[in-house]
Design a protein around this motif. Sequence first.
Motif, PDB file in Angstrom:
ATOM      1  N   UNK A 115      -6.577   0.364   3.154  1.00 49.24           N
ATOM      2  CA  UNK A 115      -7.201   0.638   1.856  1.00 49.24           C
ATOM      3  C   UNK A 115      -8.246   1.735   2.020  1.00 49.24           C
ATOM      4  N   UNK A 116      -8.374   2.584   1.012  1.00 53.32           N
ATOM      5  CA  UNK A 116      -9.214   3.764   1.135  1.00 53.32           C
ATOM      6  C   UNK A 116     -10.258   3.847   0.027  1.00 53.32           C
ATOM      7  N   UNK A 117     -11.342   4.519   0.343  1.00 54.79           N
ATOM      8  CA  UNK A 117     -12.455   4.842  -0.552  1.00 54.79           C
ATOM      9  C   UNK A 117     -13.287   3.613  -0.901  1.00 54.79           C
ATOM     10  N   UNK A 118     -12.681   2.591  -1.456  1.00 55.95           N
ATOM     11  CA  UNK A 118     -13.397   1.361  -1.783  1.00 55.95           C
ATOM     12  C   UNK A 118     -13.494   0.486  -0.528  1.00 55.95           C
ATOM     13  N   UNK A 119     -14.673  -0.010  -0.262  1.00 53.96           N
ATOM     14  CA  UNK A 119     -14.880  -0.816   0.940  1.00 53.96           C
ATOM     15  C   UNK A 119     -14.012  -2.071   0.903  1.00 53.96           C
ATOM     16  N   UNK A 120     -13.412  -2.377   2.042  1.00 58.16           N
ATOM     17  CA  UNK A 120     -12.601  -3.590   2.175  1.00 58.16           C
ATOM     18  C   UNK A 120     -13.032  -4.311   3.450  1.00 58.16           C
ATOM     19  N   UNK A 121     -13.250  -5.612   3.363  1.00 58.83           N
ATOM     20  CA  UNK A 121     -13.646  -6.362   4.546  1.00 58.83           C
ATOM     21  C   UNK A 121     -12.403  -6.758   5.356  1.00 58.83           C
ATOM     22  N   UNK A 122     -12.634  -7.374   6.506  1.00 58.72           N
ATOM     23  CA  UNK A 122     -11.526  -7.720   7.388  1.00 58.72           C
ATOM     24  C   UNK A 122     -10.496  -8.620   6.712  1.00 58.72           C
ATOM     25  N   UNK A 123     -10.968  -9.588   5.957  1.00 58.95           N
ATOM     26  CA  UNK A 123     -10.041 -10.511   5.304  1.00 58.95           C
ATOM     27  C   UNK A 123      -9.172  -9.767   4.286  1.00 58.95           C
ATOM     28  N   UNK A 124      -9.769  -8.877   3.520  1.00 59.79           N
ATOM     29  CA  UNK A 124      -9.019  -8.113   2.511  1.00 59.79           C
ATOM     30  C   UNK A 124      -7.986  -7.197   3.168  1.00 59.79           C
ATOM     31  N   UNK A 125      -8.378  -6.560   4.271  1.00 56.73           N
ATOM     32  CA  UNK A 125      -7.444  -5.675   4.972  1.00 56.73           C
ATOM     33  C   UNK A 125      -6.291  -6.478   5.559  1.00 56.73           C
ATOM     34  N   UNK A 126      -6.597  -7.633   6.145  1.00 54.90           N
ATOM     35  CA  UNK A 126      -5.546  -8.481   6.697  1.00 54.90           C
ATOM     36  C   UNK A 126      -4.575  -8.926   5.607  1.00 54.90           C
ATOM     37  N   UNK A 127      -5.099  -9.348   4.463  1.00 54.09           N
ATOM     38  CA  UNK A 127      -4.241  -9.797   3.365  1.00 54.09           C
ATOM     39  C   UNK A 127      -3.393  -8.654   2.804  1.00 54.09           C
ATOM     40  N   UNK A 128      -3.956  -7.481   2.779  1.00 53.90           N
ATOM     41  CA  UNK A 128      -3.227  -6.300   2.293  1.00 53.90           C
ATOM     42  C   UNK A 128      -1.981  -6.064   3.137  1.00 53.90           C
ATOM     43  N   UNK A 129      -2.158  -6.000   4.442  1.00 57.16           N
ATOM     44  CA  UNK A 129      -1.016  -5.760   5.322  1.00 57.16           C
ATOM     45  C   UNK A 129      -0.058  -6.947   5.348  1.00 57.16           C
ATOM     46  N   UNK A 130      -0.595  -8.138   5.283  1.00 61.56           N
ATOM     47  CA  UNK A 130       0.264  -9.326   5.265  1.00 61.56           C
ATOM     48  C   UNK A 130       1.181  -9.304   4.048  1.00 61.56           C
ATOM     49  N   UNK A 131       0.640  -8.928   2.908  1.00 57.99           N
ATOM     50  CA  UNK A 131       1.428  -8.884   1.674  1.00 57.99           C
ATOM     51  C   UNK A 131       2.535  -7.845   1.769  1.00 57.99           C
ATOM     52  N   UNK A 132       2.205  -6.667   2.301  1.00 58.87           N
ATOM     53  CA  UNK A 132       3.230  -5.627   2.468  1.00 58.87           C
ATOM     54  C   UNK A 132       4.316  -6.111   3.426  1.00 58.87           C
ATOM     55  N   UNK A 133       3.908  -6.688   4.539  1.00 58.47           N
ATOM     56  CA  UNK A 133       4.862  -7.165   5.542  1.00 58.47           C
ATOM     57  C   UNK A 133       5.852  -8.157   4.944  1.00 58.47           C
ATOM     58  N   UNK A 134       5.346  -9.097   4.153  1.00 65.76           N
ATOM     59  CA  UNK A 134       6.192 -10.160   3.606  1.00 65.76           C
ATOM     60  C   UNK A 134       7.147  -9.658   2.521  1.00 65.76           C
ATOM     61  N   UNK A 135       6.911  -8.464   1.999  1.00 65.26           N
ATOM     62  CA  UNK A 135       7.792  -7.886   0.984  1.00 65.26           C
ATOM     63  C   UNK A 135       8.961  -7.115   1.598  1.00 65.26           C
ATOM     64  N   UNK A 136       9.014  -7.060   2.935  1.00 68.77           N
ATOM     65  CA  UNK A 136      10.038  -6.285   3.625  1.00 68.77           C
ATOM     66  C   UNK A 136      10.778  -7.163   4.627  1.00 68.77           C
ATOM     67  N   UNK A 137      11.984  -6.770   5.042  1.00 70.74           N
ATOM     68  CA  UNK A 137      12.696  -7.545   6.069  1.00 70.74           C
ATOM     69  C   UNK A 137      11.881  -7.616   7.360  1.00 70.74           C
ATOM     70  N   UNK A 138      12.041  -8.695   8.077  1.00 75.99           N
ATOM     71  CA  UNK A 138      11.251  -8.910   9.299  1.00 75.99           C
ATOM     72  C   UNK A 138      11.634  -7.950  10.419  1.00 75.99           C
ATOM     73  N   UNK A 139      12.781  -7.260  10.270  1.00 77.07           N
ATOM     74  CA  UNK A 139      13.189  -6.310  11.302  1.00 77.07           C
ATOM     75  C   UNK A 139      13.011  -4.862  10.865  1.00 77.07           C
ATOM     76  N   UNK A 140      12.236  -4.634   9.807  1.00 74.85           N
ATOM     77  CA  UNK A 140      11.963  -3.271   9.339  1.00 74.85           C
ATOM     78  C   UNK A 140      10.576  -2.863   9.834  1.00 74.85           C
ATOM     79  N   UNK A 141      10.472  -1.861  10.715  1.00 77.71           N
ATOM     80  CA  UNK A 141       9.217  -1.569  11.412  1.00 77.71           C
ATOM     81  C   UNK A 141       8.106  -1.036  10.508  1.00 77.71           C
TER      82      UNK A 141
END
Length: 302
Positions: free
Chosen positions: A107-133
């Motif tokens: 996430x850019x420009x707006x401050x994001x804490x560790x929990x928010x950054x982790x949730x951001x990537x987790x959400x993206x990951x779960x929207x894609x196949x587990x074998x898509x890098x």
Amino acid sequence: MKKLYGVTTAMITPMYENGEINLEGTKELTNFLIDKGVDCLYPLGTTGEMFKLSVSERKRVAEAVIQTANNRVNVFIHVGAMNQRDTIDLAQHAYEAGADGIGVVTPAFFSANDYEIEEYYATVSKKLPSDFPIYLYSIPQLSGNELSIPVVKKLVEKYENIIGIKYSYPDFVMLKDYLAVGNDGFSALTGADSLFLPALALGCDGVVSGVSCVFPEPFVEIYKAYQNKELDRARELQRHADKLITLLKGGSNMSYFKKAIEYRGIQAGSVKAPQLDIGSQEEKELIEKLDGWKLNIPLVIR
């Protein structure tokens, strides 16, 4: 899973003077880079003026690069956007369009804490196949948000498709710590062109290089020399590359990249507003300096 390695070129996005994307120029540039021997392509990142493009424009550029590359090299589309919805949309499009993987900036420009950054990537990951890098992408000097080691460690442990990181800040201690995350298969690349050779020695898989979009040859030769254990030649080539990086302002002004690419005969065009193209006198001085640089690099530029 496929990964980024060696000379991964961060591509510019060719445009016309009115700021519209130039898909023919994009295809021409894709072929040029592959012909010059780069290992992977990384369009639509910082070098590609990512946040200045619409979602529709980014999709069309992604499709042009993927289709033109036609499986000759790995193509990882950068999909990070200013909101999570667009990031997921672009990520799913990259997968459906046939990309080999994606990169996602914090996430850019707006401050994001560790929990928010982790949730951001987790959400993206779960929207894609587990074998898509997926590669994490940290560029804290521009995004304003750092990817902490604990967050990266949690993400790698929980999500199989998060396989690596592109780190575009010249902090070798942090890069070393990223390399130590997870198992031996975790992939890390520097985004600092001048640190390509030192990063290889540290154990990184390669560089994601914007300057190699203009002159891929010295970077390709550095990688070859390193693989062949010709360290003196690799160091000499890195010094020549460093001079080029300085001439091109290290990517801080994308107009320099675009003018230099046109110097090589590839359609590149203008930068997208609010940034402006450099003036004619500045362009003339740049070309003169590039001519001088080419005369001094040993048997690499043809």
